[in-house]
Every structure is written in C-alpha cells, then in structure tokens.
Scaffold this motif. Structure first.
Motif, mmCIF file in Angstrom:
data_model
loop_
_atom_site.group_PDB
_atom_site.id
_atom_site.type_symbol
_atom_site.label_atom_id
_atom_site.label_comp_id
_atom_site.label_asym_id
_atom_site.label_seq_id
_atom_site.Cartn_x
_atom_site.Cartn_y
_atom_site.Cartn_z
ATOM 1 N N THR A 30 -45.831 -38.837 59.194
ATOM 2 C CA THR A 30 -44.515 -38.661 58.576
ATOM 3 C C THR A 30 -43.472 -39.578 59.196
ATOM 4 O OG1 THR A 30 -44.144 -36.766 60.076
ATOM 5 C CG2 THR A 30 -44.904 -36.285 57.845
ATOM 6 N N GLN A 31 -43.732 -40.066 60.404
ATOM 7 C CA GLN A 31 -42.801 -41.039 60.988
ATOM 8 C C GLN A 31 -42.738 -42.278 60.110
ATOM 9 O OE1 GLN A 31 -43.342 -41.912 65.132
ATOM 10 N NE2 GLN A 31 -42.023 -43.715 65.104
ATOM 11 N N HIS A 32 -43.903 -42.680 59.578
ATOM 12 C CA HIS A 32 -43.954 -43.853 58.702
ATOM 13 C C HIS A 32 -43.516 -43.521 57.285
ATOM 14 C CE1 HIS A 32 -46.380 -46.729 56.061
ATOM 15 N NE2 HIS A 32 -45.411 -47.441 56.603
ATOM 16 N N THR A 33 -43.995 -42.414 56.751
ATOM 17 C CA THR A 33 -43.740 -42.104 55.344
ATOM 18 C C THR A 33 -42.364 -41.497 55.086
ATOM 19 O OG1 THR A 33 -44.781 -39.911 55.557
ATOM 20 C CG2 THR A 33 -46.202 -41.752 54.916
ATOM 21 N N ARG A 34 -41.784 -40.832 56.115
ATOM 22 C CA ARG A 34 -40.518 -40.125 55.911
ATOM 23 C C ARG A 34 -39.326 -40.733 56.649
ATOM 24 N NH1 ARG A 34 -40.799 -36.360 51.691
ATOM 25 N NH2 ARG A 34 -42.912 -35.529 51.624
ATOM 26 N N TRP A 35 -39.578 -41.397 57.775
ATOM 27 C CA TRP A 35 -38.458 -41.801 58.619
ATOM 28 C C TRP A 35 -38.283 -43.301 58.781
ATOM 29 C CZ3 TRP A 35 -34.631 -38.776 59.415
ATOM 30 C CH2 TRP A 35 -34.806 -37.390 59.489
ATOM 31 N N LEU A 36 -39.321 -44.084 58.533
ATOM 32 C CA LEU A 36 -39.196 -45.528 58.749
ATOM 33 C C LEU A 36 -38.247 -46.136 57.716
ATOM 34 C CD1 LEU A 36 -40.453 -47.408 60.864
ATOM 35 C CD2 LEU A 36 -42.010 -48.219 59.100
#
Length: 285
Positions: A41-47
């Motif tokens: 989710t760091q990549h899919t939601r926050w990056l």
C-alpha cells in the motif's frame, strides 16, 4: 458513561478499539512486508502524494513556511526517539506517519495539533514496529522538547484518544518500507563501504523531507549514496555503476536535489525564525 455497575471510560473504549485495529493492521503489514514494495500500500496508496497541496484551512501560511514547520516537527520526532532510546526504524516510521497524515489534513492547531500528533505518531509506530512504549512515557519526554512556550498541555490520555484520528487520517494503511534495508548492499556494490556511515546519516536526514512520499525507498537510498560520494569527490566512481542499474537516473538526481534543498532550508532556519513561525502558528488556533 455507565454500563451495568461499572463506569466506562470513553478514552479506554477508544484505546481498546485502536488496539484491535492496530493488531489487524499489523497482520496486514506483515503480510505485505513478506511480499514487496511494489505490491504494498505504500506504493499503491501513498507514492506520488500531493505533498505541495495546501489545505484550505492553511491558507494564511505559505508552502515555504509549512515546509519549515514540518522540518522542525520532524526534528522533534527524531529528538523524541533519541530520548526514548528507540531504534531508528521506529522513529523513521513515526515521521512517515506524521507526513502522510498532513498530506490530506490541515496543518492547524485548531483541527490537528502537530504537537499532539508528534507523540501519537511515535506511539503508533512503536507498536507497529514491535517496540511498544507507554503513551504516558512518550508524553513525559515530549513535554521536555519545548514545543510550546506555555508548557505542554497534553497527557497520555490525549494520545490514546488521538490515535484513532491518526489511523483515520492514514486510512489504516500503515506499511512503511525504508531505505535502510537496501542501503548497505548498494554501498557495498558501489565500492563505497567506507562511506556507509555517512550514507546512513544522509538517509536519516532524508526524513526531513517528503522523499518517501514521492519516490521508492531504493531511489532515496541511491540519492543518499550519490550525495555522499559527491561530497568526497568520488561521483566519477559511480558513473559506470549507475549505468548498470535498472533505475531512472533523473529520478535519483531529483531526489538528491530535494535533500540538498532541505540542508539549505535547515541552515537558513535559525531558532528565531522557528520562534516567529510558532507565534504565527499559534495565533491561528
């Protein structure tokens, strides 16, 4: 409230709910960490978060002023982690939570007091990184940081009650991948083992920016390696090495530039400047 023959403390109820949510999130975190950054989710939601977006309620402040205050509060989280002798990963996770929260929330005392969010982020991060610290202990150390001229007004109960607000602001996405994991291998592969400590310090410094909301952890790590090598006049050593990596060199350069800007901002932001910003900040509450 009363239930049956006993009194029910509202803060206790919130605390229990938060504990259940954190345990649930911790299970998701372990599952995601067992996978990789690209599916997290760091990549899919926050990056690529819109870190330059000013909330309507922050209208009186400029982007530069907000950046200086965030840098000051980031430094406060680092100081707090050191006082509590916490592993660097706990402090780093707390800083990312802090910066993620204010991507979508107003940076005002009235709505989301950063001086309360600082210990709350560290409290949540300590649990997620399996190094829990009592909220009352964190608050005791926070009160010694001199964040507010008239004394620190919050208690451990305030932190417990604020935890759910933080979780909501993070949308319960708590996974954080850090540059620390890849840094030693990158430094070794680049033949810069003697600069590992300085590169590690540069990674620590990178949390004074929004880099991990803009770039993958390995790009931040590479930017720190590039910066440290350049400081020692050894950037030429990296040319062939970089050309063999499957990485966007412009992205690495952009990340290094953000880090350099942060150093400049910090050197130009003296205690008097911070005090002026704090006064302006409090007047808006």
């Amino acid at each position: 409230f009363t239930l049956g023959h006993g009194a029910v403390n509202t803060a206790s109820i919130v605390s229990v709910l938060c504990e259940a949510l954190v345990k649930l999130s911790r299970g998701v975190l372990l599952e995601e960490m067992a996978a990789n950054f690209w599916t997290s989710t760091q990549h899919t939601r926050w990056l690529n978060a819109d870190v330059n977006n000013l909330h309507p309620d922050d209208g009186a402040m400029t982007q530069s002023e907000l950046k200086r205050l965030k840098l000051r509060h980031t430094h406060a989280i680092q100081q707090l982690g050191q006082r509590l002798q916490l592993p660097q990963r706990v402090t780093a996770t707390a800083i990312i939570y802090f910066r993620r929260f204010y991507v979508r929330r107003s940076y005002t005392v009235r709505e989301n007091d950063p001086h309360l969010m600082i210990p709350t982020c560290l409290y949540l991060a300590s649990k997620m990184e399996e190094c829990p610290v009592r909220a009352s202990v964190i608050v005791l150390c926070t009160s010694d940081l001199g964040l507010q001229r008239d004394g620190y007004p919050y208690t451990g109960e305030h932190v417990l009650a604020n935890e759910f607000r933080l979780l909501e602001g993070l949308q319960f996405y708590l996974v954080v991948f850090h540059p620390y994991d890849e840094l030693p291998a990158l430094v070794r592969d680049a033949g810069l083992e003697d600069l590992l400590d300085e590169a590690w310090s540069a990674v620590n410094d990178s949390y004074g920016t929004d880099l991990l909301l803009l770039h993958p952890p390995h790009v931040v790590a590479l930017a720190c390696v590039l910066l440290v090598a350049s400081m020692h006049g050894r950037e030429q050593q990296l040319i062939d090495w970089f050309s063999g990596l499957d990485v966007d060199l412009k992205e690495v350069g952009d990340a290094a530039a953000v880090l350099l800007d942060m150093y400049t901002l910090w050197s130009e932001t003296g205690s008097s400047t911070i005090e002026q910003l704090m006064v302006k900040f409090w007047r808006r509450s």
